[in-house]
Design a protein around this motif. Structure first.
Motif, PDB file in Angstrom:
ATOM      1  N   CYS A  88      16.097   4.799  32.397  1.00  0.00           N
ATOM      2  CA  CYS A  88      15.610   3.869  33.919  1.00  0.00           C
ATOM      3  C   CYS A  88      14.780   3.307  34.003  1.00  0.00           C
ATOM      4  CB  CYS A  88      14.780   5.152  34.265  1.00  0.00           C
ATOM      5  SG  CYS A  88      13.757   4.299  34.878  1.00  0.00           S
ATOM      6  N   PHE A  89      14.582   1.931  32.399  1.00  0.00           N
ATOM      7  CA  PHE A  89      14.038   0.991  32.745  1.00  0.00           C
ATOM      8  C   PHE A  89      15.443  -0.381  33.057  1.00  0.00           C
ATOM      9  CE2 PHE A  89      13.619  -3.266  29.967  1.00  0.00           C
ATOM     10  CZ  PHE A  89      12.552  -3.447  30.767  1.00  0.00           C
ATOM     11  N   THR A  90      16.366   0.277  32.069  1.00  0.00           N
ATOM     12  CA  THR A  90      17.341  -0.532  32.696  1.00  0.00           C
ATOM     13  C   THR A  90      18.394  -1.064  33.357  1.00  0.00           C
ATOM     14  OG1 THR A  90      18.172  -0.555  30.256  1.00  0.00           O
ATOM     15  CG2 THR A  90      19.946  -1.494  31.387  1.00  0.00           C
ATOM     16  N   ILE A  91      18.518   0.554  34.099  1.00  0.00           N
ATOM     17  CA  ILE A  91      18.690   0.623  36.049  1.00  0.00           C
ATOM     18  C   ILE A  91      17.496  -0.589  36.703  1.00  0.00           C
ATOM     19  CG2 ILE A  91      19.465   2.040  37.604  1.00  0.00           C
ATOM     20  CD1 ILE A  91      21.649   2.156  35.084  1.00  0.00           C
ATOM     21  N   ALA A  92      16.720   0.146  36.629  1.00  0.00           N
ATOM     22  CA  ALA A  92      15.485  -0.192  37.453  1.00  0.00           C
ATOM     23  C   ALA A  92      16.093  -2.146  37.694  1.00  0.00           C
ATOM     24  CB  ALA A  92      13.862  -0.473  36.652  1.00  0.00           C
ATOM     25  N   THR A  93      16.016  -3.217  35.980  1.00  0.00           N
ATOM     26  CA  THR A  93      15.769  -4.253  36.060  1.00  0.00           C
ATOM     27  C   THR A  93      16.708  -4.536  36.440  1.00  0.00           C
ATOM     28  OG1 THR A  93      16.731  -3.851  33.641  1.00  0.00           O
ATOM     29  CG2 THR A  93      14.129  -4.714  33.711  1.00  0.00           C
ATOM     30  N   LEU A  94      18.338  -4.202  36.519  1.00  0.00           N
ATOM     31  CA  LEU A  94      18.876  -4.318  37.277  1.00  0.00           C
ATOM     32  C   LEU A  94      19.214  -4.485  38.662  1.00  0.00           C
ATOM     33  CD1 LEU A  94      22.507  -4.543  37.035  1.00  0.00           C
ATOM     34  CD2 LEU A  94      22.852  -2.451  38.022  1.00  0.00           C
ATOM     35  N   GLY A  95      17.847  -3.872  39.747  1.00  0.00           N
ATOM     36  CA  GLY A  95      17.863  -3.692  40.680  1.00  0.00           C
ATOM     37  C   GLY A  95      17.210  -4.929  40.660  1.00  0.00           C
ATOM     38  N   PHE A  96      16.279  -4.422  40.315  1.00  0.00           N
ATOM     39  CA  PHE A  96      14.971  -5.965  40.311  1.00  0.00           C
ATOM     40  C   PHE A  96      15.323  -7.293  40.453  1.00  0.00           C
ATOM     41  CE2 PHE A  96      11.304  -8.554  38.329  1.00  0.00           C
ATOM     42  CZ  PHE A  96      10.637  -8.553  40.194  1.00  0.00           C
TER      43      PHE A  96
END
Lengths: 295, 255
Positions: A88-96
């Protein structure tokens, strides 16, 4: 400025960024796909400070790092809390990462220059200071990794639930690791701004994030000097093989594949390049102390 | 004096009632066993007390404090430690570093001083190292202190996990099947070891175990769980004689 000097400065900048990400990815086991946005935050902060306010270059780097670290809290608090998984963190950073890049292109256009970027910066980044900053970054992150914080990071990576039952505050430790990685990326971003003397939001895209992550994974988990060496190699290699034209990119990919196949945990997993020297130092120390202990 | 009181504890996973209305209390300094057939809810009780899963009903009181809804790390700091059914030591850390995590789960220095490696950081790290070695010495693992925990033999890993749990200075220690995967001789060796630990530290220990010879030998009192409910509480002799327990374990003769 010579060609070799330029590559060396690029390597130093990458080393500063990668040292921070080594803490986050190599020790804490969190993968970020958007760390370029912290370089972006650092670059714009530091560039604005030197351009508009005439702040000292080194102070502006620190300020860039601080702003990047503060920015990382925004993404860290919702994604690292509780039992949310690392994916989840990985995907969130991608978006961020994307969000920050697009934000920088669209807000404060008269201050940041929008999509056309910020130009006319002073050329402050030189080889000497870059090498010094890179070495300092390696020493600082290495110290952190050696400390109790580093051991706890490895513990969380291996068994988060068991660590929590030993009393480790997982959220705090993860957030600290994220802030450290963002700080060093911010400093690297500031150096980059004053090396290119011109920054546009688009250079802080996915490619940059992926390159940084590749260096850390290739360099090895739980190591600082490993990723630092790897980023040096990855920055220099496409330049060194320039005579091969477009083949160099294929060779770049092939090299990555082979290394990851042969050493899945990375080139210097759980080792530092300085290991032989520290071993030698300990041996000499033991030899020197032994007769004294006997007497 | 009761150190742990579990009142009407219930845990449900979807429609499955893993634990139903279990009430039990453990006195300070006791060595209590928790046995029951597979799926009886033993580990679920451990998980509910240590905060890993949220109980759907009931109350857990430890040392006068209600634990319901508390984060696992907070519960750990109150003085509850545990080991796991499948060993969860950190394989890439050395035995000593494993114990260090238990000794110093919250570093006493901040991030910036850690990066600068200031004198008080070095001093504190050294202190933690010495305390960890003291625990390793107590458990008799001193010779393995610099070995990567992942390459230690199975029995030593079990002991290391107990040493790590003891390093958090708990008042109450949960042991989840420490003899799993051991043969009878190794199990009996573990009995001596556990008795020694109990005498040495005087802390309250709750033990889940399938090897009955281990439980019968070390526990002064045994709680029997079956199908998520408390079936019986009593001394080892009483448990061995109780027809209900025998029925739960061995089944009933067809009439």
């Amino acid at each position: 400025m010579g060609y070799l000097e330029g590559i060396s400065i690029s390597i130093c900048i990458n080393i500063v960024c990668v040292c921070g990400i080594a803490i986050l990815t190599g020790y804490m086991g969190l993968f970020s796909m958007g760390h370029a946005c912290f370089l972006c935050l650092g670059a714009y902060t530091s560039a604005c400070l030197t351009k508009y306010l005439g702040v000292n270059y080194f102070l502006s780097l620190l300020a860039g790092g601080a702003v990047a670290a503060a920015g990382s809290v925004v993404i860290g608090i919702p994604t690292l809390r509780g039992k949310i998984s690392g994916d989840c963190f990985t995907i969130a950073t991608l978006g961020f990462g994307e969000a920050v890049r697009i934000l920088m292109a669209n807000i404060g256009t008269n201050l940041f220059g929008g999509a056309t970027g910020l130009s006319g910066l002073e050329h402050f980044t030189n080889l000497k200071s870059s090498v010094v900053i890179a070495v300092i970054a390696i020493i600082l992150t290495r110290n952190y990794a050696r400390s109790q914080h580093g051991k706890i990071a490895l513990a969380i990576r291996d068994y988060a639930d068991a660590s929590e039952l030993l009393g480790v505050n997982i959220f705090h430790e993860k957030l600290k690791a994220l802030m450290i990685s963002a700080f060093f990326c911010g400093v690297g971003g500031g150096m980059m701004a004053h090396y290119y003397v011109y920054i546009v939001p688009n250079i802080f895209g996915n490619t940059m994030s992926n390159n940084l992550l590749t260096s850390v994974v290739l360099g090895g988990v739980a190591s600082i000097t490993g990723p630092a060496t790897a980023t040096g190699m990855l920055t220099a290699m496409p330049e060194a093989f320039r005579f091969l034209d477009n083949w160099r990119l294929s060779i770049y990919g092939l090299t990555l594949l082979i290394i990851m196949r042969v050493r899945p945990e990375g080139l210097f997993a759980y080792k530092e390049i300085t290991a032989p020297f520290t071993a030698l130092y300990r041996w000499i120390k033991a030899k020197a102390l032994k007769p004294a202990a006997k007497a | 004096m009761a150190i742990l009181e579990i009142k009407n504890l219930s845990v449900t996973f979807g429609g499955i009632k893993a634990v139903q209305n279990v009430t039990l209390s453990v006195d300070n300094g006791e060595f209590v066993g928790l046995i029951g057939p597979n799926g009886a809810g033993k580990t679920t009780v451990f998980n509910a007390v240590t905060g890993v899963i949220k109980p759907s009903g009931g109350e857990v009181v430890f040392d006068g404090q209600v634990l319901n809804g508390m984060r696992p790390d907070k519960i750990a700091h109150l003085g509850i430690a545990r080991t796991f059914q499948n060993i969860r030591i950190y394989p890439k850390l050395t035995a000593r570093e494993n114990v260090e995590i238990g000794v110093a789960s919250i570093p006493k220095y901040d991030t910036i001083s850690a990066m600068l490696r200031l004198p008080h950081v070095r001093r504190w790290d050294k202190e933690v190292k010495e305390i960890s070695e003291k625990y390793l010495g107590q458990i008799g693992l001193m010779e393995y202190k610099d070995v990567k925990a992942g390459s230690l033999p199975y029995g030593i890993q079990r002991k290391l996990e107990i040493a790590r749990a003891l390093a958090t200075q708990p008042k109450l220690l949960f042991l989840d099947e420490p003899a799993a995967g051991m043969n009878t001789a190794e199990g009996l060796e573990l009995v001596d070891f556990l008795k020694q630990v109990h005498e040495m530290t005087g802390i309250t220990i709750i033990l889940i175990e399938h090897h009955l010879e281990v439980v019968m030998n070390v526990c002064s009192r045994i709680n029997v769980l079956n199908l998520g409910q408390l079936l019986f509480t009593g001394s080892p002799e009483e448990v061995q004689k109780n027809p209900e327990v025998i029925k739960a374990y061995l089944g009933e003769r067809r009439k």
